[in-house]
Design a protein around this motif. Sequence first.
Motif, PDB file in Angstrom:
ATOM      1  N   ASN A 174      33.759  38.107  49.832  1.00 15.36           N
ATOM      2  CA  ASN A 174      34.306  39.412  50.230  1.00 15.36           C
ATOM      3  C   ASN A 174      35.805  39.441  49.913  1.00 15.36           C
ATOM      4  O   ASN A 174      36.532  38.492  50.184  1.00 15.36           O
ATOM      5  N   GLY A 175      36.223  40.547  49.322  1.00 13.51           N
ATOM      6  CA  GLY A 175      37.647  40.706  49.024  1.00 13.51           C
ATOM      7  C   GLY A 175      38.093  39.997  47.761  1.00 13.51           C
ATOM      8  O   GLY A 175      39.281  39.945  47.451  1.00 13.51           O
ATOM      9  N   ALA A 176      37.139  39.454  46.982  1.00 18.05           N
ATOM     10  CA  ALA A 176      37.492  38.698  45.776  1.00 18.05           C
ATOM     11  C   ALA A 176      38.029  39.589  44.663  1.00 18.05           C
ATOM     12  O   ALA A 176      38.622  39.098  43.702  1.00 18.05           O
ATOM     13  N   GLY A 177      37.792  40.911  44.777  1.00 16.66           N
ATOM     14  CA  GLY A 177      38.304  41.820  43.758  1.00 16.66           C
ATOM     15  C   GLY A 177      37.229  42.437  42.882  1.00 16.66           C
ATOM     16  O   GLY A 177      37.537  43.111  41.883  1.00 16.66           O
ATOM     17  N   LYS A 178      35.968  42.269  43.257  1.00 17.80           N
ATOM     18  CA  LYS A 178      34.851  42.732  42.416  1.00 17.80           C
ATOM     19  C   LYS A 178      34.859  44.257  42.250  1.00 17.80           C
ATOM     20  O   LYS A 178      34.763  44.779  41.136  1.00 17.80           O
ATOM     21  N   THR A 179      34.938  44.964  43.389  1.00 14.63           N
ATOM     22  CA  THR A 179      34.911  46.429  43.307  1.00 14.63           C
ATOM     23  C   THR A 179      36.164  46.953  42.611  1.00 14.63           C
ATOM     24  O   THR A 179      36.093  47.904  41.822  1.00 14.63           O
ATOM     25  N   THR A 180      37.289  46.335  42.866  1.00 10.87           N
ATOM     26  CA  THR A 180      38.528  46.754  42.197  1.00 10.87           C
ATOM     27  C   THR A 180      38.389  46.579  40.682  1.00 10.87           C
ATOM     28  O   THR A 180      38.832  47.435  39.906  1.00 10.87           O
TER      29      THR A 180
ATOM     30  N   GLN B  87      29.340  51.215  45.930  1.00 16.37           N
ATOM     31  CA  GLN B  87      28.885  50.244  46.930  1.00 16.37           C
ATOM     32  C   GLN B  87      28.125  50.951  48.050  1.00 16.37           C
ATOM     33  O   GLN B  87      27.176  50.416  48.597  1.00 16.37           O
TER      34      GLN B  87
ATOM     35  N   HIS C 232      25.849  40.202  46.050  1.00 13.17           N
ATOM     36  CA  HIS C 232      25.951  39.073  46.981  1.00 13.17           C
ATOM     37  C   HIS C 232      24.625  38.347  47.111  1.00 13.17           C
ATOM     38  O   HIS C 232      24.597  37.210  47.559  1.00 13.17           O
TER      39      HIS C 232
HETATM   40  N1  LIG Z   1      43.073  50.897  47.606  1.00 14.61           N
HETATM   41  C1  LIG Z   1      43.447  49.712  48.090  1.00 14.61           C
HETATM   42  N2  LIG Z   1      44.633  49.554  48.701  1.00 14.61           N
HETATM   43  C2  LIG Z   1      45.019  48.354  49.173  1.00 14.61           C
HETATM   44  N3  LIG Z   1      44.282  47.225  49.053  1.00 14.61           N
HETATM   45  C3  LIG Z   1      43.080  47.321  48.463  1.00 14.61           C
HETATM   46  C4  LIG Z   1      42.595  48.569  47.943  1.00 14.61           C
HETATM   47  N4  LIG Z   1      41.376  48.351  47.395  1.00 14.61           N
HETATM   48  C5  LIG Z   1      41.099  47.050  47.571  1.00 14.61           C
HETATM   49  N5  LIG Z   1      42.136  46.430  48.219  1.00 14.61           N
HETATM   50  C6  LIG Z   1      42.200  44.999  48.536  1.00 14.61           C
HETATM   51  O1  LIG Z   1      41.959  44.272  47.359  1.00 14.61           O
HETATM   52  C7  LIG Z   1      41.170  43.109  47.615  1.00 14.61           C
HETATM   53  C8  LIG Z   1      39.919  43.175  46.771  1.00 14.61           C
HETATM   54  O2  LIG Z   1      39.067  44.215  47.294  1.00 14.61           O
HETATM   55  P1  LIG Z   1      37.684  44.595  46.619  1.00 14.61           P
HETATM   56  O3  LIG Z   1      37.151  45.728  47.354  1.00 14.61           O
HETATM   57  O4  LIG Z   1      37.902  44.727  45.162  1.00 14.61           O
HETATM   58  O5  LIG Z   1      36.837  43.266  46.894  1.00 14.61           O
HETATM   59  P2  LIG Z   1      35.284  42.983  46.705  1.00 14.61           P
HETATM   60  O6  LIG Z   1      35.190  41.718  45.960  1.00 14.61           O
HETATM   61  O7  LIG Z   1      34.590  44.172  46.147  1.00 14.61           O
HETATM   62  O8  LIG Z   1      34.811  42.732  48.223  1.00 14.61           O
HETATM   63  P3  LIG Z   1      33.387  43.064  48.948  1.00 14.61           P
HETATM   64  O9  LIG Z   1      32.485  41.933  48.543  1.00 14.61           O
HETATM   65  O10 LIG Z   1      33.734  42.997  50.398  1.00 14.61           O
HETATM   66  O11 LIG Z   1      32.928  44.408  48.505  1.00 14.61           O
HETATM   67  C9  LIG Z   1      40.911  43.107  49.120  1.00 14.61           C
HETATM   68  O12 LIG Z   1      41.878  42.277  49.722  1.00 14.61           O
HETATM   69  C10 LIG Z   1      41.109  44.552  49.511  1.00 14.61           C
HETATM   70  O13 LIG Z   1      41.521  44.677  50.844  1.00 14.61           O
END
Ligand SMILES: Nc1ncnc2c1ncn2[C@@H]1O[C@H](COP(=O)(O)OP(=O)(O)OP(=O)(O)O)[C@@H](O)[C@H]1O
Length: 257
Positions: free
Chosen positions: A38-44, A85, A209
């Motif tokens: 979680n939070g690894a940056g996948k969705t970003t 998601q 996941h």
């Molecule tokens: N718009 C935003 N503003 C500030 N921080 C953000 C924003 N979007 C994502 N983050 C941060 O960037 C990091 C990566 O988030 P992201 O959603 O890409 O992770 P993820 O791998 O998709 O996680 P998950 O498995 O929980 O969906 C996290 O620390 C999140 O809090």
Amino acid sequence: MIRLRLEGLTRRFGGLVAVDSVTLDVAAEGVTAVIGPNGAGKTTLFNMISGFVPPSAGRVLFEGEDITGRPPERIAARGLIRTFQLVQLFQNLSALENVAVGRHLHTRGGLWAALARPGWARREEAEVDRRARDLLAFVGLGDRAETSAAVLPYGQQRLLEIARALAAEPKLLMLDEPAAGLNAAETRALSEIIRRIAERGTTVLLIEHDMPLVMTTADTVVVLDFGRKIAEGAPAAVRADPAVIEAYLGGAEAAHA
Ligand SMILES: Nc1ncnc2c1ncn2[C@@H]1O[C@H](COP(=O)(O)OP(=O)(O)OP(=O)(O)O)[C@@H](O)[C@H]1O
Ligand SMILES: [Mg+2]
């Protein structure tokens, strides 16, 4: 053939580096999974590829063309379609209408045209209807065409989203955690559907996941941890990679224990 190339793709949010200089080639053939805690940056990463979040640095090349920073609808029109998601269906429309809307939603006139249906959209209606029914059947919802999206069980809503995304005839389909909330049987059915999408020539890029799904569905697995790519390769090799076990599988197994 390379469908998608990422070069040093980076996104900062204030002091946080959510995605840290990710370089990656996604082959046109097959299924590539992006995993990570979680939070690894996948969705970003997905948001940058699909134009919803501008990169802080780096480039996105789709079939060799630089699409970095283009608006989402132009990227979608180019053939790169993603799901989200969380479920994003038109709850008041039938399953069939949701898929039919998907035909226009991502591409031509956007949402307005999809709902207002100007002349060109109406003329295409019979063909759109036929194609939408095919897609519903493809994801196993052939008998749900007239059912309102709102009353479909959650697992079927997720499949409906995939059918809607396919209606835009993507070259690259990006799915953000499609198995989230699905039971084991639904997850196995989803795996089959994803394999068949890839076999029909659409590149699939998947965030997931669910490890059994990843292991049975993906040809290539990419692992993110704190925004960095820490591993990439065949599922079995990635699963055995000590850095991955440490960063991800170890943590997940510890959490389950
Ligand atoms: N718009 C935003 N503003 C500030 N921080 C953000 C924003 N979007 C994502 N983050 C941060 O960037 C990091 C990566 O988030 P992201 O959603 O890409 O992770 P993820 O791998 O998709 O996680 P998950 O498995 O929980 O969906 C996290 O620390 C999140 O809090
Ligand atoms: Mg995410």
